[in-house]
Design a protein around this motif. Structure first.
Motif, PDB file in Angstrom:
ATOM      1  N   ASN A  69     107.400   0.645  23.062  1.00 48.91           N
ATOM      2  CA  ASN A  69     107.016  -0.443  22.173  1.00 48.91           C
ATOM      3  C   ASN A  69     106.997  -1.723  23.009  1.00 48.91           C
ATOM      4  O   ASN A  69     107.923  -2.522  22.949  1.00 48.91           O
ATOM      5  N   HIS A  70     105.969  -1.873  23.814  1.00 49.45           N
ATOM      6  CA  HIS A  70     105.849  -2.980  24.759  1.00 49.45           C
ATOM      7  C   HIS A  70     106.968  -2.947  25.791  1.00 49.45           C
ATOM      8  O   HIS A  70     107.154  -3.874  26.543  1.00 49.45           O
ATOM      9  N   LYS A  71     107.735  -1.879  25.789  1.00 49.29           N
ATOM     10  CA  LYS A  71     108.816  -1.654  26.735  1.00 49.29           C
ATOM     11  C   LYS A  71     108.848  -0.142  26.962  1.00 49.29           C
ATOM     12  O   LYS A  71     108.782   0.633  26.001  1.00 49.29           O
ATOM     13  N   PHE A  91     101.906   2.193  31.384  1.00 54.90           N
ATOM     14  CA  PHE A  91     101.451   1.415  30.232  1.00 54.90           C
ATOM     15  C   PHE A  91      99.951   1.542  30.020  1.00 54.90           C
ATOM     16  O   PHE A  91      99.475   1.514  28.888  1.00 54.90           O
ATOM     17  N   VAL A  96     100.261   1.987  23.482  1.00 52.27           N
ATOM     18  CA  VAL A  96     101.101   0.788  23.534  1.00 52.27           C
ATOM     19  C   VAL A  96     102.365   0.994  22.701  1.00 52.27           C
ATOM     20  O   VAL A  96     103.446   0.561  23.085  1.00 52.27           O
ATOM     21  N   GLU A  97     102.212   1.667  21.558  1.00 55.62           N
ATOM     22  CA  GLU A  97     103.358   1.958  20.701  1.00 55.62           C
ATOM     23  C   GLU A  97     103.380   3.449  20.403  1.00 55.62           C
ATOM     24  O   GLU A  97     102.450   3.995  19.814  1.00 55.62           O
TER      25      GLU A  97
END
Length: 193
Positions: A69-71, A91, A96-97
């Motif tokens: 989640n962006h990480k 990534f 992305v999620e």
């Protein structure tokens, strides 16, 4: 606590799923994908070693959840670094999620925060023939509780509303499961998706 072979199937399904997502990017060779899958499988088996409860599959579910989640999830990142894949490459190759739940008897995922949850693998727990009615009753209560929580959706203002269960939706899921089960499985010792 359970031994590694009790969770081997679920972990293999999860690792193969992530590997399959990476394979579509054409950034890794077949050898790199194989090493990635093996490394992720080993990392998950070690990470879940004391957090695998077949008698209570929901217990520890948050701990076993893989999340992007962006990480980047650290276990996925660790396996990627073993094949020289950078965080930036990860990534750009993965959604992305992404949420991947690895639980006893079930592996499921969701892409995006508002996406549908899709089941990758599901099996039934082996029940001893002498299961007591109390065990069966507790299992039914847990199943009913899960259904109720799945039916309610949270609205933006914090209130909840019940989502009607549409009969054809249930039929569609049965058809999907039938089609999934009718696809021939590889029998070279490791089931793949």
């Amino acid at each position: 606590m359970a031994s590694g072979n009790m969770m081997q199937t679920e972990v293999s399904v999860a690792a193969s799923f992530i590997s399959g997502l990476l394979s579509s990017s054409d950034s890794l060779t077949a050898d790199q994908l194989q090493i990635f899958t093996h490394t992720l499988t080993d990392a998950l088996l070690e990470h879940y070693q004391h957090h695998w409860f077949p008698q209570a599959p929901c217990r520890g579910s948050g701990y076993r959840c893989l999340r992007i989640n962006h990480k980047m999830d650290p276990l996925i990142g660790k396996a990627a670094s073993a094949v020289g894949f950078t965080q930036e490459q990860l990534f750009s190759s993965l959604p992305v999620e992404l949420t991947l739940w690895v639980d006893p008897y079930e592996v499921s995922y969701r892409i995006g925060e508002d996406g549908s949850t899709c089941v990758l693998y599901k099996s039934s727990p082996l029940r001893p023939k002498s299961a007591t009615s109390a065990d069966t009753s507790a299992h039914r209560k847990e199943k009913l509780k899960t259904r109720r929580s799945n039916r309610s959706k949270r609205l933006g203002n914090g209130t909840q509303r019940e989502v009607e269960e549409v009969p054809f939706r249930r039929l569609g899921m049965h058809l999907f499961e039938h089609l999934l089960n009718s696809v021939p499985r590889l029998t070279n010792g490791s089931d793949q998706i």
